[in-house]
Design a protein around this motif. Structure first.
Motif, short mmCIF file in Angstrom:
data_model
loop_
_atom_site.label_atom_id
_atom_site.label_comp_id
_atom_site.label_asym_id
_atom_site.label_seq_id
_atom_site.Cartn_x
_atom_site.Cartn_y
_atom_site.Cartn_z
N LYS A 1 51.04 41.96 51.85
CA LYS A 1 51.80 43.15 51.16
C LYS A 1 51.78 44.57 51.54
N VAL B 1 43.40 43.38 51.92
CA VAL B 1 43.79 43.97 50.73
C VAL B 1 43.63 43.14 49.43
N GLU B 2 44.58 41.80 49.83
CA GLU B 2 44.80 40.88 49.00
C GLU B 2 43.37 40.04 48.80
N ARG C 1 40.36 41.23 48.97
CA ARG C 1 39.55 42.08 47.77
C ARG C 1 40.13 41.97 46.51
N ASP C 2 41.32 41.84 46.26
CA ASP C 2 41.95 41.69 44.97
C ASP C 2 41.43 40.59 44.50
N ALA C 3 41.39 39.47 45.17
CA ALA C 3 41.13 37.95 44.76
C ALA C 3 39.44 38.01 44.35
N GLY D 1 37.22 40.45 44.15
CA GLY D 1 36.90 41.68 43.37
C GLY D 1 36.05 42.53 44.43
N ASP D 2 35.90 43.97 43.97
CA ASP D 2 35.12 44.93 44.87
C ASP D 2 33.68 44.41 45.28
N ASN E 1 37.78 31.49 45.39
CA ASN E 1 38.98 32.32 45.47
C ASN E 1 39.61 31.90 46.81
#
Ligand code: B1N
Length: 806
Positions: free
Chosen positions: A424, A664-665, A667-669, A671-672, A775
């Motif tokens: 992305k 980045v993705e 992390r989105d998958a 979680g922080d 994930n």
């Protein structure tokens, strides 16, 4: 018919007698391996023929994935798995006193690629077949793959990779499908008897392109697609021109070696000829098959054929298709152009300026005169059309031929209907910065396709201990549909499951530890954190930042041996392009730091550095299942996607990352809370570029820790790097630290400290690890190629697959 264990043993013995006149007991490992390979190949040869016939009979639209690199690695276990024979084979061989895993090591890695780009192409081949999609690869059969790396006195030494020496059991030479490719000489246009302008070739060289096909076996679906790789030969008609050995050798050199550069372009004549060679051979064979087998008018080509341009190296697909449609099929320019744009699509893999491919007009004209003429025409018509729609300077900036150079990315964008990035963030940067001008002109052509990895290889095949735990906990459906890994989320607080996953990791770590001992003589403890950075060596990937942190730990421990911290093994795997001096300097420094730290009795094994030589797909398969920490620390905005990041998370490693590429993705998958993020964001990096306010010297002056670390490179702390240490130091201070290592250093150290603490809490750590595995399914290349198929290629899966999936 499925082969049972007894039949398998019988057939193996039988084939060995037939092929080698030998009994199993007398055969060498290589002979047994070749025989097993032939047995496996025979199991899919019917399906291979049937798949091809099915596509033709049903007139299925097919995609051809053109890539100058493919990196399949070893294929034995992957083929066995996909044919549903892995367990049978293992058991049968065990009965015969043979260990499948050691036998598999006999296979030479097929390493016809540098890194991520080539490996992605191979993950796609696996997934395209496994999703039942009609798709084939098209590339070059290099006689030598990527060089073998050795370390001598800490320096990288490159040796030739003679991968074809033991023969290649998987390929089939298809003499009857050879085509001729014309290069060099002169081309002028003259009227023929019907008054049409036709190109006349003079003094050109004719190269014979011979295809070698390899079956790409789908996962338990009877689909076998084709990877077609081209090799150069001297055509019979030209034999008399090539009487001298030197002349022959020059020609044969064309497909001898892979260019060993990753994310960097070295403009050289052979490379340009290589690019045209596999493009022309591939497109000619597509058109020939289309006319002979599909039997539709050429004007309908785009309904049956899609061609994917993997990075710019195959961008000559555009003018070559135009040449065939206009010169040979006698379509009008307009009609040919309409077809070409519909057929072609393009992926961009990098924003690094030095990797954007350009060729001088002079070289292009001399090497590929007809291609150049066609590109001039494309360029002229582009200017003419766009002049009416857009400002003059925008049109000028986006021309294909500009300032004495041919811009391959411009050619690929103008000549195709789709341009995609590989994560992305990268796709956004393409639109907003790198190819912004084109985004204004063709807003609808741009899209994102986040990379993915072949999950069966990177979990089931490489990590059996983990796979067995997963089977017991969530059932086996994840093996076909990796989205089902999500089921694992239900067990994130299940102490028993967490413990079993920890045990599986331990088994993998012990296996890697054994390998490390054998390969490097270094003893490592499986109690230590296995902290892994595996990727090509490149300044922007910042292996040096990793080293700076290690030096800091070393200095801390020297000062205070009682400082509390987890044991850690820092594992590196990386090849440097042979001409990339700075990358080689970094290798030398890591190796010397390793020698210093590993042998310092004060350190007492609390930190170790292991730089494993010759990083390749097979070595990745050993390292990845054993990793605890995954280092993805490129300067934000520089790594287009990354794919080792996905493989590592899938195997339960915790990611330590900048917000770059696919991190980045990830992390989105997850979680922080289940990833460690540090460093500048891409926006902050661009702000620095705009304000030009970065001063590494200032950080050095003000930060005592950084000062002490950097001084270690020039004050003799790290021995044997008098010149290299100075070069590193200067790159950071005198030349102002191009990739902002010093700016990110403190936050990197902080993230590493957090990891150190977290690892001490076994349950906490294991839970994070589980969440990463659960994930990982999101980054399956099955999903990625399905999206390419739907949005870009417009191809459909084989019917049986559709019904099977419901
Ligand atoms: O392609 C991978 C990405 O995951 C990586 O981030 C990216 O660095 C890699 C010239 C390249 N970009 N460009 C190349 C390779 C060979 C060459 O001659 C450029 N490789 C990448 C897959 O998308």
């Amino acid at each position: 018919m499925a082969l049972d264990k007894e039949m398998f043993k019988k057939e193996l013995r039988q084939r060995l007698r037939e092929n080698y006149a030998m009994e199993l007991e007398d055969a060498s490992e290589q002979e047994i391996f070749n025989t097993l390979g032939a047995l496996v190949k025979a199991r899919y040869s019917d399906a291979w023929g049937d798949t091809w016939k099915y596509y033709v009979n049903k007139k299925k639209k097919q995609v051809y994935y053109f890539s100058i690199e493919f990196l399949p690695g070893r294929m034995l276990k992957s083929n066995l798995l996909n044919l549903g024979m892995l367990d049978t084979a293992r058991e049968a061989l065990t009965d015969l006193g043979i260990d499948l895993d050691s036998l598999a090591e006999v296979e030479k890695d097929m390493a016809l690629g540098n890194g991520g780009l080539g490996r992605l192409a191979s993950c796609f081949m696996d997934s395209i077949a496994s999703c039942g999609l009609p798709g084939n690869g098209n590339g070059i059969r290099y006689d030598y793959g990527l060089f073998k790396q050795r370390f001598v006195d800490g320096y990288q030494v490159e040796l030739p990779d003679e991968w074809l020496q033991g023969g290649n059991i998987w390929e089939v030479r298809r003499e009857s499908k050879a085509v001729d490719v014309r290069v060099g000489g002169h081309v002028y246009l003259a009227e023929n008897s019907e008054g049409k302008l036709k190109p006349i070739y003079e003094n050109e060289r004719v190269l014979r392109a011979v295809p070698y096909d390899t079956g790409m076996v789908g996962f338990e679906n009877n689909v076998v697609n084709t990877l077609r790789l081209w090799s150069v030969e001297i055509p019979d008609s030209e034999e008399d021109k090539y009487q001298s050995i030197q002349g022959r050798r020059e020609l044969e050199d064309l497909t001898a070696v892979l260019y060993p550069d990753d994310s960097n372009e070295q403009g050289r004549l052979i490379r340009l000829t290589q690019e045209y060679f596999f493009v022309s051979a591939g497109i000619q064979s597509i058109i020939r098959r289309y006319k002979k087998r599909i039997g539709q008018p050429i004007s309908k080509l785009s309904e049956y054929v899609s061609i994917h341009i993997n990075d710019t190296h195959p961008a000559l697909c555009v003018p070559e298709m135009m040449r065939i449609l206009v010169d040979e099929e006698e379509l009008s320019w307009e009609q040919a152009w309409d077809i070409t744009v519909k057929v072609m699509s393009y992926t961009n893999h990098t924003i690094m300026a030095e990797a954007l491919e350009k060729w001088s007009i002079d070289l292009m004209r001399r090497t590929l005169p007809r291609m150049y003429q066609i590109m001039e025409e494309i360029d002229a018509r582009y200017v003419q059309t766009m002049r009416e729609l857009h400002p003059h300077d925008l049109v000028e900036r986006t021309r294909i031929i500009r300032n004495g150079q041919v811009h391959m990315a411009h050619l690929a964008i103008i000549g195709s209907h789709s341009t995609n990035g590989v994560a992305k963030l990268h796709s956004d940067l393409i639109k907003s910065v790198v190819l912004h001008d084109f985004y204004i002109i063709y807003p609808d052509r741009f899209n994102n396709k986040t990379n993915g990895v072949a999950q069966r290889r990177w979990s089931q095949i490489v990590n059996e201990p983990m796979s067995n735990v997963l089977d017991d906990v969530i059932g086996k459906t994840w093996r076909k549909d990796s989205g089902d890994l999500k089921l694992l989320m239900n067990y994130q607080s299940d102490q028993v499951v967490l413990e079993r996953l920890a045990e599986a990791k331990k088994v993998n770590k012990q296996k890697l530890a054994d390998y490390i001992l054998e390969a490097t003589d270094i003893n490592v403890s499986t109690d230590a954190i296995f902290d892994v950075q595996i990727k090509r060596l490149h300044a922007y990937k910042r292996q040096l930042l990793n080293l700076l942190h290690i030096i800091k730990l070393y200095q801390d421990l020297k000062e205070n041996p009682n400082v509390a911290m987890q044991k850690r093994v820092f594992i590196f795997g990386a090849k440097a392009a042979p001409s990339y001096h700075y990358a080689k300097v970094i290798i030398k420094c890591i190796n010397e730091a390793a020698r210093l730290i590993n042998n310092d009795s004060d350190i007492n094994d609390r930190i170790k550095i292991v730089f494993l030589p010759n990083y390749n797909v097979s070595l990745a398969e050993k390292i990845i299942p054993a990793a605890d920490v995954s280092e993805q620390i490129s300067l934000a905005s520089k790594e287009a996607s990354g794919t080792s990041n996905m493989k590592l998370m899938l195997n339960g490693a915790i990611t330590l990352a900048t917000l770059d590429g696919a991190n980045v993705e990830i992390r989105d998958a997850v979680g922080d809370d289940n990833i460690y993020i540090f460093g500048l964001t891409e926006k902050e990096v661009y702000e620095y570029y705009e304000n030009q306010e970065y001063t590494a010297q200032k950080i050095y002056d003000e930060n005592a820790v950084i000062r002490r670390v950097l001084n270690a490179f020039i004050d003799g702390t790290i021995p044997n790097i008098v010149y290299e240490g100075r070069e590193i130091f200067d790159s950071l201070i005198k030349y102002n630290d191009e990739y902002f290592l010093l700016r990110d250093f403190d936050s990197y150290v902080k993230a590493q400290e957090d990891i150190d603490k977290a690892y001490g809490d076994r349950t906490f750590w294991q839970k994070m690890s589980l969440i990463n595995i659960a994930n990982g399914g999101r980054f399956s290349s099955d999903e990625t190629v399905r999206r390419y198929a739907e949005d870009i290629w417009k191809i459909e899966p084989k019917d049986s697959f559709v019904t099977e999936k419901g």
